[in-house]
Scaffold this motif. Sequence first.
Motif, PDB file in Angstrom:
ATOM      1  N   LYS A  87       2.670  36.780  43.293  1.00 13.28           N
ATOM      2  CA  LYS A  87       3.674  36.326  42.714  1.00 13.28           C
ATOM      3  C   LYS A  87       4.836  36.480  43.662  1.00 13.28           C
ATOM      4  O   LYS A  87       5.867  35.633  43.962  1.00 13.28           O
ATOM      5  CB  LYS A  87       3.722  37.195  41.354  1.00 13.28           C
ATOM      6  CG  LYS A  87       2.670  36.919  40.443  1.00 13.28           C
ATOM      7  CD  LYS A  87       2.988  37.394  39.128  1.00 13.28           C
ATOM      8  CE  LYS A  87       3.290  39.093  39.397  1.00 13.28           C
ATOM      9  NZ  LYS A  87       2.168  39.745  39.785  1.00 13.28           N
ATOM     10  N   ALA A  88       5.158  37.528  44.125  1.00 12.13           N
ATOM     11  CA  ALA A  88       6.104  37.910  44.982  1.00 12.13           C
ATOM     12  C   ALA A  88       6.423  37.195  46.324  1.00 12.13           C
ATOM     13  O   ALA A  88       7.311  36.648  46.625  1.00 12.13           O
ATOM     14  CB  ALA A  88       6.529  39.465  45.175  1.00 12.13           C
ATOM     15  N   THR A  89       5.261  36.873  46.869  1.00 13.88           N
ATOM     16  CA  THR A  89       5.014  36.313  47.821  1.00 13.88           C
ATOM     17  C   THR A  89       5.435  34.705  47.817  1.00 13.88           C
ATOM     18  O   THR A  89       6.539  34.362  48.512  1.00 13.88           O
ATOM     19  CB  THR A  89       3.433  36.381  48.433  1.00 13.88           C
ATOM     20  OG1 THR A  89       3.044  37.694  48.788  1.00 13.88           O
ATOM     21  CG2 THR A  89       3.215  35.248  49.734  1.00 13.88           C
ATOM     22  N   LEU A 130      20.461  38.350  46.615  1.00 16.02           N
ATOM     23  CA  LEU A 130      20.075  39.922  46.110  1.00 16.02           C
ATOM     24  C   LEU A 130      18.757  40.036  45.806  1.00 16.02           C
ATOM     25  O   LEU A 130      18.426  39.316  44.614  1.00 16.02           O
ATOM     26  CB  LEU A 130      21.102  40.114  45.085  1.00 16.02           C
ATOM     27  CG  LEU A 130      21.077  41.323  44.374  1.00 16.02           C
ATOM     28  CD1 LEU A 130      21.508  42.519  45.547  1.00 16.02           C
ATOM     29  CD2 LEU A 130      22.124  41.503  43.487  1.00 16.02           C
ATOM     30  N   VAL A 131      18.196  40.968  46.207  1.00 15.64           N
ATOM     31  CA  VAL A 131      16.888  41.258  45.835  1.00 15.64           C
ATOM     32  C   VAL A 131      17.093  42.863  45.215  1.00 15.64           C
ATOM     33  O   VAL A 131      17.356  43.877  45.577  1.00 15.64           O
ATOM     34  CB  VAL A 131      16.129  41.586  47.262  1.00 15.64           C
ATOM     35  CG1 VAL A 131      14.511  41.991  46.783  1.00 15.64           C
ATOM     36  CG2 VAL A 131      15.548  40.363  47.784  1.00 15.64           C
ATOM     37  N   LEU A 132      16.347  42.668  43.969  1.00 12.40           N
ATOM     38  CA  LEU A 132      16.439  43.931  43.148  1.00 12.40           C
ATOM     39  C   LEU A 132      14.934  44.524  43.034  1.00 12.40           C
ATOM     40  O   LEU A 132      14.105  43.827  42.304  1.00 12.40           O
ATOM     41  CB  LEU A 132      16.781  43.917  41.971  1.00 12.40           C
ATOM     42  CG  LEU A 132      17.547  44.920  41.099  1.00 12.40           C
ATOM     43  CD1 LEU A 132      18.477  45.879  41.826  1.00 12.40           C
ATOM     44  CD2 LEU A 132      18.057  44.554  39.741  1.00 12.40           C
ATOM     45  N   ASP A 133      14.650  45.659  43.793  1.00 12.87           N
ATOM     46  CA  ASP A 133      13.150  46.133  43.668  1.00 12.87           C
ATOM     47  C   ASP A 133      13.238  47.637  43.405  1.00 12.87           C
ATOM     48  O   ASP A 133      13.839  48.299  44.270  1.00 12.87           O
ATOM     49  CB  ASP A 133      12.391  45.507  44.869  1.00 12.87           C
ATOM     50  CG  ASP A 133      11.031  46.088  44.933  1.00 12.87           C
ATOM     51  OD1 ASP A 133      10.760  46.939  43.918  1.00 12.87           O
ATOM     52  OD2 ASP A 133      10.070  45.509  45.685  1.00 12.87           O
ATOM     53  N   ASP A 188      12.368  42.070  41.426  1.00 16.35           N
ATOM     54  CA  ASP A 188      10.771  42.196  41.347  1.00 16.35           C
ATOM     55  C   ASP A 188      10.390  43.487  40.286  1.00 16.35           C
ATOM     56  O   ASP A 188      11.559  44.360  40.091  1.00 16.35           O
ATOM     57  CB  ASP A 188      10.403  42.757  42.569  1.00 16.35           C
ATOM     58  CG  ASP A 188       8.831  42.720  42.876  1.00 16.35           C
ATOM     59  OD1 ASP A 188       8.256  42.139  41.962  1.00 16.35           O
ATOM     60  OD2 ASP A 188       8.194  42.747  43.997  1.00 16.35           O
ATOM     61  N   ASP A 189       9.374  43.414  39.660  1.00 14.01           N
ATOM     62  CA  ASP A 189       9.128  44.450  38.689  1.00 14.01           C
ATOM     63  C   ASP A 189      10.272  44.429  37.421  1.00 14.01           C
ATOM     64  O   ASP A 189      10.772  45.104  37.102  1.00 14.01           O
ATOM     65  CB  ASP A 189       9.018  45.840  39.059  1.00 14.01           C
ATOM     66  CG  ASP A 189       7.784  46.238  39.620  1.00 14.01           C
ATOM     67  OD1 ASP A 189       6.680  45.689  39.241  1.00 14.01           O
ATOM     68  OD2 ASP A 189       7.779  47.084  40.442  1.00 14.01           O
ATOM     69  N   LEU A 223      12.552  36.120  38.859  1.00 13.53           N
ATOM     70  CA  LEU A 223      12.097  37.143  38.137  1.00 13.53           C
ATOM     71  C   LEU A 223      10.541  37.313  38.164  1.00 13.53           C
ATOM     72  O   LEU A 223       9.782  36.377  37.835  1.00 13.53           O
ATOM     73  CB  LEU A 223      12.194  37.515  36.535  1.00 13.53           C
ATOM     74  CG  LEU A 223      13.833  37.829  36.013  1.00 13.53           C
ATOM     75  CD1 LEU A 223      14.860  36.931  36.408  1.00 13.53           C
ATOM     76  CD2 LEU A 223      13.725  37.705  34.638  1.00 13.53           C
ATOM     77  N   VAL A 224      10.101  38.386  38.696  1.00  9.74           N
ATOM     78  CA  VAL A 224       8.504  38.728  38.885  1.00  9.74           C
ATOM     79  C   VAL A 224       8.232  39.782  38.030  1.00  9.74           C
ATOM     80  O   VAL A 224       8.933  40.911  38.009  1.00  9.74           O
ATOM     81  CB  VAL A 224       8.245  39.123  40.625  1.00  9.74           C
ATOM     82  CG1 VAL A 224       6.794  39.488  40.682  1.00  9.74           C
ATOM     83  CG2 VAL A 224       8.810  37.883  41.441  1.00  9.74           C
ATOM     84  N   VAL A 225       7.121  39.633  37.189  1.00  8.47           N
ATOM     85  CA  VAL A 225       6.753  40.510  36.238  1.00  8.47           C
ATOM     86  C   VAL A 225       5.450  40.630  36.208  1.00  8.47           C
ATOM     87  O   VAL A 225       4.569  39.642  36.630  1.00  8.47           O
ATOM     88  CB  VAL A 225       7.289  40.300  34.813  1.00  8.47           C
ATOM     89  CG1 VAL A 225       8.695  40.030  34.801  1.00  8.47           C
ATOM     90  CG2 VAL A 225       6.686  38.806  34.327  1.00  8.47           C
ATOM     91  N   HIS A 226       4.911  41.856  35.949  1.00 10.91           N
ATOM     92  CA  HIS A 226       3.340  41.968  36.113  1.00 10.91           C
ATOM     93  C   HIS A 226       2.649  42.440  34.644  1.00 10.91           C
ATOM     94  O   HIS A 226       1.698  42.040  34.258  1.00 10.91           O
ATOM     95  CB  HIS A 226       3.296  43.367  36.760  1.00 10.91           C
ATOM     96  CG  HIS A 226       3.683  43.579  37.985  1.00 10.91           C
ATOM     97  ND1 HIS A 226       3.507  42.530  38.901  1.00 10.91           N
ATOM     98  CD2 HIS A 226       4.676  44.366  38.684  1.00 10.91           C
ATOM     99  CE1 HIS A 226       4.247  42.736  40.045  1.00 10.91           C
ATOM    100  NE2 HIS A 226       4.950  43.968  39.852  1.00 10.91           N
ATOM    101  N   ARG A 227       3.674  42.561  33.596  1.00  9.40           N
ATOM    102  CA  ARG A 227       3.380  42.683  32.113  1.00  9.40           C
ATOM    103  C   ARG A 227       4.142  41.948  31.306  1.00  9.40           C
ATOM    104  O   ARG A 227       5.473  42.463  30.888  1.00  9.40           O
ATOM    105  CB  ARG A 227       3.361  44.256  31.748  1.00  9.40           C
ATOM    106  CG  ARG A 227       2.130  44.994  32.461  1.00  9.40           C
ATOM    107  CD  ARG A 227       2.214  46.469  32.416  1.00  9.40           C
ATOM    108  NE  ARG A 227       3.578  46.995  33.108  1.00  9.40           N
ATOM    109  CZ  ARG A 227       3.487  48.418  33.478  1.00  9.40           C
ATOM    110  NH1 ARG A 227       2.854  49.094  32.810  1.00  9.40           N
ATOM    111  NH2 ARG A 227       4.620  48.542  34.022  1.00  9.40           N
TER     112      ARG A 227
END
Length: 406
Positions: A63-65, A133-136, A179-180, A207-211
Amino acid sequence: MVRQASRRARQAADEDALARLRAPRMAQGLIGHEQQARQLLEALRGGRIGHAWLFSGERALGKATLAFAFARALLRKAGACPDDGQDHAVLFDEPDPPPATEEREDPVARLFAWGDDEALRRHLAEGIEPRALVLDPAESALVEGGRASQQIRVDDVRRIQHFLAMREEAGERRVVLIDDADLMTTAAANALLKMLEEPPPDVVFLLVVHRLHRLPATIRSRCRQLRFHPVDSTRLADWLAERCREAPAADRLAAASLAGGVPGRALILLQDGCLEHYRALVAAFAQGEENAAGLAARGRVIETLAKLEPPRQRLLLELLRALPGRLVRNLLLETAERAGAEDVGLLLEEEQALRERIAAAGGKTELLHAFRQEIVHRLEEAERLYLDLKAVLWTLLARFDALMRA
């Protein structure tokens, strides 16, 4: 001297962890997800970008890729639009189009080619691109010298407000990538929601989400959603054979089986020694606690796992959570084989030993079901209360031994 050496070792370990974390940002391709890439391409070509996209699915699917590839395409400098007689409402030029058949077959490569700019790739990955802006939270924790954070707080989201307040050239697109994002606190999610309700012009949120269920519905409803799914296991095994030629064939097959169609998980298993850690963890459950040697072996396994980086620990716990399901599936497939089916499914030697221990205790599916419930309960409790990993593993082993004696 000793302190300096220790400090240098910690710094080198942090730099290595940061490089691993940023690797998906630098990737120039990925396996699967053609449908998702095709939707992004259509948005780019039609100029209907929208103000927010949501990439959801299991961790390490890619997803992030793909989100970073899309960000690079969005940020690519303005140039001549394709001279095809169509009205392209975009601010950047598209690469020379491939034959139609090739485009249909590989939209992922097409999307990566659109934003193929090495300097932009590096700047975006390192967080020094002024238009993004990357927020990880994991990256922030490493840069600040701590362990991976389990929350995105309101102060983190306020960084977005400061970024958006910076003056940029009129009409120049900017990107905010989180991310997350499912790790946002309630206050952080509310702060982000206000931005999504009144999005600034020429800003795209990714927005990248896992749940997905942990993200408020109010935020989900304001984003275009892309859902990612596991890759076919046969295709993943072929990809691993090409990508990890130095790994033994048996290890590649084991990684493909354990990964459950998740490419990033398979790579970590092969490249970072996690496969051996997983074997040792399963063996700790399989061998029991009959003697001091067995207890000592368990202690060594737990001490080793406690020293791993958080992403490796997380993967091993995910595999542990999936272990009862693998054993049940193998049991069902074995029953089907007796009825004429061909594929029994792959179990590692340590998994087979664990299955035999469960069978010797007089139960099969019932014990496996109880085992799964115990794992899910303990791991959810550990995540909610931030419990110590060693204590959680010792508790799980003790509870499993109790199930075997019941």
